[in-house]
Design a protein around this motif. Structure first.
Motif, PDB file in Angstrom:
ATOM      1  N   LEU A   1     -53.878  31.067  18.716  1.00 16.77           N
ATOM      2  CA  LEU A   1     -55.030  31.757  18.140  1.00 16.77           C
ATOM      3  C   LEU A   1     -54.544  32.898  17.265  1.00 16.77           C
ATOM      4  CD1 LEU A   1     -57.518  32.206  21.088  1.00 16.77           C
ATOM      5  CD2 LEU A   1     -57.646  30.621  19.218  1.00 16.77           C
TER       6      LEU A   1
ATOM      7  N   VAL B   1     -56.122  35.562  16.898  1.00 16.70           N
ATOM      8  CA  VAL B   1     -56.485  36.804  17.575  1.00 16.70           C
ATOM      9  C   VAL B   1     -56.084  36.713  19.044  1.00 16.70           C
ATOM     10  CG1 VAL B   1     -58.337  37.481  16.039  1.00 16.70           C
ATOM     11  CG2 VAL B   1     -58.833  35.978  17.931  1.00 16.70           C
TER      12      VAL B   1
ATOM     13  N   SER C   1     -60.571  41.799  30.685  1.00 16.68           N
ATOM     14  CA  SER C   1     -61.576  42.807  31.002  1.00 16.68           C
ATOM     15  C   SER C   1     -62.709  42.239  31.845  1.00 16.68           C
ATOM     16  CB  SER C   1     -62.150  43.393  29.715  1.00 16.68           C
ATOM     17  OG  SER C   1     -62.904  42.425  29.054  1.00 16.68           O
ATOM     18  N   LEU C   2     -62.716  40.938  32.090  1.00 19.88           N
ATOM     19  CA  LEU C   2     -63.822  40.359  32.847  1.00 19.88           C
ATOM     20  C   LEU C   2     -63.551  40.301  34.339  1.00 19.88           C
ATOM     21  CD1 LEU C   2     -64.758  37.488  30.446  1.00 19.88           C
ATOM     22  CD2 LEU C   2     -65.911  39.629  30.797  1.00 19.88           C
TER      23      LEU C   2
ATOM     24  N   LEU D   1     -56.979  40.306  26.002  1.00 23.88           N
ATOM     25  CA  LEU D   1     -57.627  41.552  26.445  1.00 23.88           C
ATOM     26  C   LEU D   1     -59.065  41.276  26.870  1.00 23.88           C
ATOM     27  CD1 LEU D   1     -56.531  44.286  23.912  1.00 23.88           C
ATOM     28  CD2 LEU D   1     -55.941  44.085  26.301  1.00 23.88           C
ATOM     29  N   ALA D   2     -59.750  40.434  26.092  1.00 26.21           N
ATOM     30  CA  ALA D   2     -61.156  40.144  26.385  1.00 26.21           C
ATOM     31  C   ALA D   2     -61.292  39.529  27.766  1.00 26.21           C
ATOM     32  CB  ALA D   2     -61.729  39.209  25.324  1.00 26.21           C
ATOM     33  N   PHE D   3     -60.435  38.536  28.058  1.00 25.94           N
ATOM     34  CA  PHE D   3     -60.613  37.889  29.343  1.00 25.94           C
ATOM     35  C   PHE D   3     -60.042  38.713  30.481  1.00 25.94           C
ATOM     36  CE2 PHE D   3     -61.926  34.609  26.628  1.00 25.94           C
ATOM     37  CZ  PHE D   3     -62.912  34.003  27.362  1.00 25.94           C
TER      38      PHE D   3
ATOM     39  N   LEU E   1     -56.089  39.841  21.319  1.00 21.72           N
ATOM     40  CA  LEU E   1     -57.450  40.302  21.619  1.00 21.72           C
ATOM     41  C   LEU E   1     -58.117  39.391  22.631  1.00 21.72           C
ATOM     42  CD1 LEU E   1     -59.276  41.391  18.383  1.00 21.72           C
ATOM     43  CD2 LEU E   1     -58.542  42.746  20.285  1.00 21.72           C
ATOM     44  N   PHE E   2     -57.853  38.088  22.493  1.00 23.47           N
ATOM     45  CA  PHE E   2     -58.422  37.104  23.416  1.00 23.47           C
ATOM     46  C   PHE E   2     -57.984  37.405  24.845  1.00 23.47           C
ATOM     47  CE2 PHE E   2     -58.280  32.897  25.381  1.00 23.47           C
ATOM     48  CZ  PHE E   2     -59.535  32.431  25.066  1.00 23.47           C
TER      49      PHE E   2
END
Lengths: 255, 173
Positions: free
Chosen positions: A24, A26, A36-37, A32-34, A29-30
């Motif tokens: 990817l 990004v 944070s869940l 980091l996004a997951f 960032l991907f």
């Protein structure tokens, strides 16, 4: 998203296979996004157990993870400026080059050019995974055991499996971004050696986690918040400014 | 039916149902849970449109930060202290219904009269020299989805027609 070998293509029994599932653009960032869940499990589990101690643990987890997530994300900005990419593979390839300081030849790992960001990233990552000395959500001495007071047997084991998987994932992330991932002596000749280097580095980080847990006492809650907002956040912003300045000077766009 | 159209309809259906769940659920905790699912499905639709960055930022900002703060506040509040969700307040309910109907009408008009690339491309009723057309064309050229999906997505967002109207009225979009 994270490549496990230093070559893009590795051959296993004569088949050419990608060393990553998806590249990817990004990717960081991907991740980091997951990452944070994960806190949802803690918050919802704490709320659902209808217990004051659990609820307090969930509250602490929510505040702590939201605060340290900002620091975690910002500490990576310096790397993105150096690598000029958000793709984890590009960041890893950037680190396989050689850094020359005078007669010294070092690998271009970002821990050498971004030491401050590395330290802050490790602190934020430990806080993000709720490990000691940041394990306030499950503080045994104050909250019985926080969000998992009401969970036993299999459910408790799932909480802890999640926590340890999170630790391994964060270690993998730190190794790939700061320690060159599978880069190491001989990894450019045989990809299997790169995988071994990667695993060794991850194991070092896991050892570091347990080491810290046994060494440091737990923070007080106001100290926890104070460190995140008053110390780490200004430092990480300073790191971004310095990195961007050095980058601009290096490109000859300034001075 | 191509497979990505099927996936899109699945995601869209779940997103819309969860959005209804946010409004209709009695427990604010359940509403927050439905909102997480809605954000996830919208992020997945962003990924299908080739906007991975938007999807990642949506998950980081909305699902990772804002909703955690919402849950944080909800845990501080005693549920018995909250006002009743679905009773009383007739004026607010009437205004809400009216605004919802207007929005629904706008989106419906946008879908019915929009100039989509694809099989509805012939149904152009109003030729406006606005930038919306070029924007849509450039978006259509870069997305990997079939034309009907793109049309439905733009229609579901309702941004092109309403942008036009807002621009005509002199209001900032």
């Amino acid at each position: 998203v994270i490549p496990i070998a230093s070559d893009a293509q590795v051959s296993i029994f004569g088949f050419e296979v990608n060393s990553y599932v998806a590249d990817l653009n990004v990717g960081a960032l991907f991740l980091l996004a997951f990452g944070s869940l994960g806190v949802y499990g803690i918050i919802l589990g704490a709320y659902a157990s209808a217990n004051r101690f659990s609820l307090l643990g969930g509250l602490r987890a929510a505040a702590q993870v939201v605060s340290y997530e900002i620091v975690l994300g910002l500490s990576l900005v310096g790397i993105f400026i150096y690598a000029q990419s958000l793709s984890v593979r590009d960041i890893m390839l950037e680190q396989t080059q050689i850094l020359r300081i005078g007669p010294l030849e070092l690998p271009n790992w970002f821990i050498l050019s971004q030491p401050l960001a590395f330290v802050i990233f490790i602190i934020a990552a430990i806080a993000e995974t709720n490990r000691a000395p940041f394990d306030l959500p499950e503080a045994e001495s104050e909250l019985v055991s926080g969000f998992h007071t009401e969970y036993s047997a299999f459910r408790f084991s799932f909480y802890f499996l999640g926590e340890y998987i999170n630790m391994i994932l964060v270690s993998l992330f730190a190794v790939t971004l700061f320690l060159g991932g599978p880069d190491g002596p001989g990894s450019d000749r045989f990809w299997g050696l790169g995988v071994i280097w990667l695993v060794v580095k991850i194991l070092f980080f896991l050892f570091f986690y347990v080491w810290l847990r046994a060494t440091l006492p737990r923070f007080r809650y106001d100290q926890l918040m104070g460190i995140a907002w008053k110390v780490l956040l200004p430092l990480v912003l300073l790191n971004i400014v310095i990195t961007a300045f050095i980058r601009l000077v290096g490109n000859g766009q300034l001075l | 039916m191509p497979w990505n159209l099927i996936i899109f309809y699945g995601l869209a259906a779940v997103a819309v149902l969860c959005a209804i769940g946010v409004v209709a659920s009695n427990n604010p905790m359940h509403a927050a849970g439905f909102l997480v699912l809605t954000f996830f499905n919208v992020a997945a639709i962003f990924v299908m449109l080739g906007a991975e960055f938007l999807a990642a930022v949506q998950v980081i900002v909305y699902a990772g930060a804002i909703l955690v703060l919402v849950l944080f506040v909800l845990m501080l509040v005693d549920p018995d202290d909250l006002p009743e969700f679905h009773s009383g307040r007739p004026v607010q309910r009437a205004v809400g219904l009216l605004l919802g109907a207007v929005l629904f009408l706008q989106v419906g008009v946008a879908i019915a009269t929009g100039r989509w690339s694809g099989r509805r491309a012939t149904r152009r009723r109003r030729t406006s020299p606005s930038s919306a057309a070029t924007r849509r064309r450039s978006a259509a050229g870069s997305t990997p989805l079939p034309a009907p999906v793109r049309g439905h997505l733009a229609g579901a967002a309702g941004w092109d027609r309403r942008r036009d109207r807002a621009g005509a009225a002199g209001a900032p979009g």
